[in-house]
Design an enzyme around this catalytic site. Structure first.
Site, PDB file in Angstrom:
ATOM      1  N   HIS A  91       0.420  -1.514   0.076  1.00 36.42           N
ATOM      2  CA  HIS A  91       0.103  -0.116  -0.096  1.00 36.42           C
ATOM      3  C   HIS A  91       1.057   1.266   0.081  1.00 36.42           C
ATOM      4  CE1 HIS A  91      -3.545  -2.043   0.865  1.00 36.42           C
ATOM      5  NE2 HIS A  91      -3.086  -2.708   2.295  1.00 36.42           N
TER       6      HIS A  91
HETATM    7  C1  BDR Z   1      -2.580   1.272   5.138  1.00 36.54           C
HETATM    8  O1  BDR Z   1      -3.033   0.139   6.187  1.00 36.54           O
HETATM    9  C2  BDR Z   1      -1.844  -0.296   7.165  1.00 36.54           C
HETATM   10  O2  BDR Z   1      -2.264  -1.541   7.235  1.00 36.54           O
HETATM   11  C3  BDR Z   1      -0.918  -0.553   6.321  1.00 36.54           C
HETATM   12  O3  BDR Z   1       0.336   0.566   6.324  1.00 36.54           O
HETATM   13  C4  BDR Z   1      -1.079   0.946   4.790  1.00 36.54           C
HETATM   14  O4  BDR Z   1      -1.253   2.159   5.509  1.00 36.54           O
HETATM   15  C5  BDR Z   1      -3.513  -0.132   4.261  1.00 36.54           C
HETATM   16  O5  BDR Z   1      -5.134   0.152   4.509  1.00 36.54           O
END
Ligand code: BDR
Ligand code: CA
Length: 307
Positions: A236
């Site tokens: 992400h």
């Molecule tokens: C986001 O939430 C966190 O778990 C990850 O680091 C990312 O920023 C994805 O939904």
């Protein structure tokens, strides 16, 4: 000229990659890294950030920030990131945080800035929102706010909401209302950037630096996602950083975005109007596609530059 940025994060296995990408990229000048509780508590995300920056031999100041959202309770996400936030990969401890709390430091940097600063948010929006809501005139010093946050369809922490947006929806609503351009790397975008065992193996062939090895080890701990037939896991947070470095890897669309701040099951949902059904003002740019091959090449190239 490099883009001056403040990176607000909550490491986090994917935050770790985003931090390394930012530190390794001459296109960016990282003025400070601010940390919130998010994936795991601040008592882990802060030492994780310090360990990562020390591993990279970075002198960028790291500041502690919020350990909870503006409203409501802190909830962590250990299923993806492990109890320690880095999948159990133990790094040499880093140093101490630089004095000054995140929101105060963000305001000071903006106040003193000769040119507008880009804010990158890859965790809950609390630190950025606290900074802007306590001195709103400083928003004129914000060039743009680039977030990994939200989803235009289904969420990952609830059926409706993405984790960062859900963790502090009021904070995100403050950012959306601040009047500066907001860019979203949503779940639909990051779903196109799957870390697979093959891509990690390709990264490993690029060198033997400790940062590259640590990132490969950390990414290897992330569970393969059943949402993607267990072929890989979405990477992400680096998408938000990479858009600043290589925007040509992405396509984007201007949209109106509103938050669901209600108490019900859709709390934290980002209502992204991609087809302008509401006619509301277009207050955000939503990244829609990413060239994943180019992204993973960029990441491998930059990780290999680090110690
Ligand atoms: C986001 O939430 C966190 O778990 C990850 O680091 C990312 O920023 C994805 O939904
Ligand atoms: Ca994150």
């Amino acid at each position: 000229m490099p883009i001056p940025v403040i990176l607000d994060c909550d490491p986090g296995t994917d935050d770790a990659v985003a931090i390394m990408l930012a530190l390794a990229s001459p296109e960016l000048t990282v003025l400070a890294i601010t940390v919130a509780g998010g994936n795991v508590g601040l008592n882990s995300t802060l030492p994780n950030t310090l360990a990562l920056t020390a591993l990279a031999n970075s002198t960028v100041p790291v500041h502690a920030g919020a350990d909870r959202p503006l409203i409501g309770q802190f909830v962590s996400e250990p299923r993806v990131h492990g109890a320690d936030g880095l999948g159990g990969v133990v790094l040499p401890p880093g140093g101490s945080p630089t004095p000054g709390l995140a929101a105060d430091v963000i305001r000071r940097i903006l106040r003193d800035a000769a040119e507008p600063v880009t804010l990158i948010g890859i965790g809950p929006a609390t630190n950025l929102a606290l900074a802007l809501t306590t001195e709103p005139t400083l928003t004129t010093k914000v060039k743009q706010i680039v977030l990994m946050s939200g989803a235009w369809a289904e969420g990952n922490v609830t059926p409706a909401a993405e984790f960062n947006a859900w963790s502090d929806p009021e904070g995100l609503a403050i950012l959306l209302a601040c009047g500066r351009p907001v860019v979203f790397a949503t779940l639909e975008l990051t779903a196109q950037a799957l870390t697979t065992p093959a891509r990690i193996a390709t990264w490993r062939t690029r060198g033997n630096g400790r940062c590259l090895r640590a990132i490969c080890d950390i990414q290897s701990t992330v569970p393969l996602s059943p949402r993607f037939s267990s072929l890989g896991a979405p990477l992400h947070d680096p998408c938000a950083v990479a858009w600043l470095i290589r925007p040509e890897l992405f396509t984007a669309r201007d949209c109106s975005v509103r938050m669901d701040l209600g108490p019900g099951p859709s709390r934290g949902r980002t209502l992204i109007d991609r087809w302008n059904r509401t006619g509301d003002p277009l207050n955000a740019t939503v990244l829609e596609t990413v060239d994943a091959v180019g992204l993973f090449e960029l990441l491998g190239e930059r990780l290999a530059l680090l110690p």
